[in-house]
Design an enzyme around this catalytic site. Sequence first.
Site, PDB file in Angstrom:
ATOM      1  N   LYS A 191       0.855  -1.195   0.000  1.00  0.00           N
ATOM      2  CA  LYS A 191       0.000   0.000   0.000  1.00  0.00           C
ATOM      3  C   LYS A 191       0.890   1.244   0.000  1.00  0.00           C
ATOM      4  CE  LYS A 191      -1.806   2.813   2.691  1.00  0.00           C
ATOM      5  NZ  LYS A 191      -1.692   4.058   1.898  1.00  0.00           N
ATOM      6  N   GLY A 244       7.203   4.771   8.042  1.00  0.00           N
ATOM      7  CA  GLY A 244       6.342   5.941   8.215  1.00  0.00           C
ATOM      8  C   GLY A 244       6.566   6.554   9.578  1.00  0.00           C
ATOM      9  N   SER A 245       5.537   7.221  10.088  1.00  0.00           N
ATOM     10  CA  SER A 245       5.695   7.957  11.345  1.00  0.00           C
ATOM     11  C   SER A 245       5.610   7.017  12.544  1.00  0.00           C
ATOM     12  CB  SER A 245       4.599   9.015  11.452  1.00  0.00           C
ATOM     13  OG  SER A 245       3.342   8.379  11.540  1.00  0.00           O
ATOM     14  N   GLY A 249       3.271   3.820  13.374  1.00  0.00           N
ATOM     15  CA  GLY A 249       3.966   2.589  13.770  1.00  0.00           C
ATOM     16  C   GLY A 249       3.327   1.965  15.012  1.00  0.00           C
ATOM     17  N   GLU A 266      10.333   1.039  10.253  1.00  0.00           N
ATOM     18  CA  GLU A 266      11.366   2.066  10.004  1.00  0.00           C
ATOM     19  C   GLU A 266      10.648   3.397  10.170  1.00  0.00           C
ATOM     20  OE1 GLU A 266      13.098   4.850   8.671  1.00  0.00           O
ATOM     21  OE2 GLU A 266      13.165   4.018   6.641  1.00  0.00           O
ATOM     22  N   CYS A 300      13.582  10.626   6.879  1.00  0.00           N
ATOM     23  CA  CYS A 300      13.421  10.237   8.286  1.00  0.00           C
ATOM     24  C   CYS A 300      14.707  10.386   9.087  1.00  0.00           C
ATOM     25  CB  CYS A 300      12.862   8.826   8.371  1.00  0.00           C
ATOM     26  SG  CYS A 300      13.582   7.726   7.176  1.00  0.00           S
ATOM     27  N   GLU A 401       9.772  15.816  15.447  1.00  0.00           N
ATOM     28  CA  GLU A 401      10.132  15.690  14.036  1.00  0.00           C
ATOM     29  C   GLU A 401       9.309  16.689  13.212  1.00  0.00           C
ATOM     30  OE1 GLU A 401       9.206  11.928  12.065  1.00  0.00           O
ATOM     31  OE2 GLU A 401      11.128  12.065  11.034  1.00  0.00           O
TER      32      GLU A 401
END
Length: 498
Positions: A191, A244-245, A249, A266, A300, A401
């Site tokens: 996805k 992703g974030s 996660g 990750e 990231c 972030e």
Amino acid sequence: MNVITPPDPARHPFLTGKPKRLFIDGKWVEAASGKTFDTLNPSTGSVLASVAEGDAEDIGRAVEAARRAFDGPWRRFKPFERQNLLLKLADLVERHFEELAALDTLDMGAPISRTRASRLRALGMLRYYAGQATAIHGETIENSLPGDYVSFTLKEPVGVVGAIIPWNGPLTATIWKIGPALATGCTVVLKPAEEAPLTSLRLAELCQEAGVPPGVVNVVTGYGETAGAALAGHPDVDKVAFTGSHLTGQKIIQASAGNLKRVSLELGGKSPDVVFADADLDAAVPGAGMAVFANSGQICSAGTRLFVEQAIYEEFTARVAAYGKTLRVGNSSDPETQVGPLVSPEQLDRVTGYLAIGRQEGARPLSGGERLTDGDLAQGYFVPPTVFADVRDEMRIAQEEIFGPVISAIPFTDVDEVIERANRTSFGLGSGVWTQDVSRAHKLARSLRAGSVWVNCYQAMDPAVPFGGYKMSGYGRESGKQHVEEYLNVKAVWIKTG
Ligand code: ADP
């Protein structure tokens, strides 16, 4: 090679053609709901394409196809056959690279100079995983049982993998998921992010052309809360590979609990980049600058907490700010552009929100600090390279972030002090050190709690070298042999021979 210079949506072969449907079981199909969503060109705000909006039902169909494929002839593909598929796919990606780079640029806004430069990495990854396909092996292990037993291990593909990727580098992110899956004999339902789904669809076409059997690679476009959540929670998915974030996660872990599927994550970061007074400043200025300004900070592992030794703090931060001002900000399709737009209006709001927070907290902007709205830039989502000086550890711009081209520059005086402060974050993805003192470089390499430490460089990556996080930056590694292991199960076999 298809040369499209500069990338123009009206001339891009993938954009002028057919509707953007889901790729399930080797066929292009509409979403079950019949719904679509638009993906935008962040340089201009205009609609690039309308894409099928897959949801839980489509994810269900794709997982069924992936399971059938996993249990079917794919299971009997020999390692060298999977290797050949990956090599064919690499050749196709190479042949169509200009088109793929242009698609990434149009869909997510990375400058074309940057997406073109990802060629080596994209092809290197596919060919590395091709090599890994024939390097999978178990071990024969001596055991101490009384009697005669032979014990050995087999490595088996983990099964159906749900891959969920972000928008900040769709081409390499897609390859990073399907490469190890094809190498090990897994099947995938991927996805892509709703902000930039097009390159993954084009790669699905190339997989088909390379001869990847139906159901082995499936791509379902759609939103995270619907399609993504359905994939993470699906009881017949064996593993989720997520990038992703950290907030998403955490949701992935919760969703995975139903069938205890394997998870690799990750996630984000707030990476320290530490510059000592003895560093080669001519290298460190652009190095520390591009550690954050590259891809408009939408990386990231961007080195956003710039710790600078007090003795050179004013000079160095001024030079990084001046360097940022030399970078050309503009339409990502322009070959001269060095800093493109942010990916979306939401991302623009988030980053400009942090610019305001930084000022409120008392940080001093040395450069940038405001959205750009001159001329054509007003239609896109442009924020210039920004350096905030006088940042303190506890400020939000030093802790959270931002995912924009924003450096938070913090002074330090002592090695042990900076190690402790650099590690005082809940993240641990990347880190940088600039020094000519080899002992100090080693000391920081061992002391920084992060998955990567870059000394006198930043963001060096290679398909053979593992990449991943400590702490809330996630677990599992991508690239390298360990990445391949993430897609394998270990089975112990005992044979009584006496
Ligand atoms: P970002 O903030 O960088 O967009 P996200 O973590 O929100 O990062 O998105 C990364 C990927 O995760 C995207 O493909 C997105 O659609 C997907 N995603 C978002 N929310 C969920 C969720 N609840 N479950 C599964 N996937 C999700």
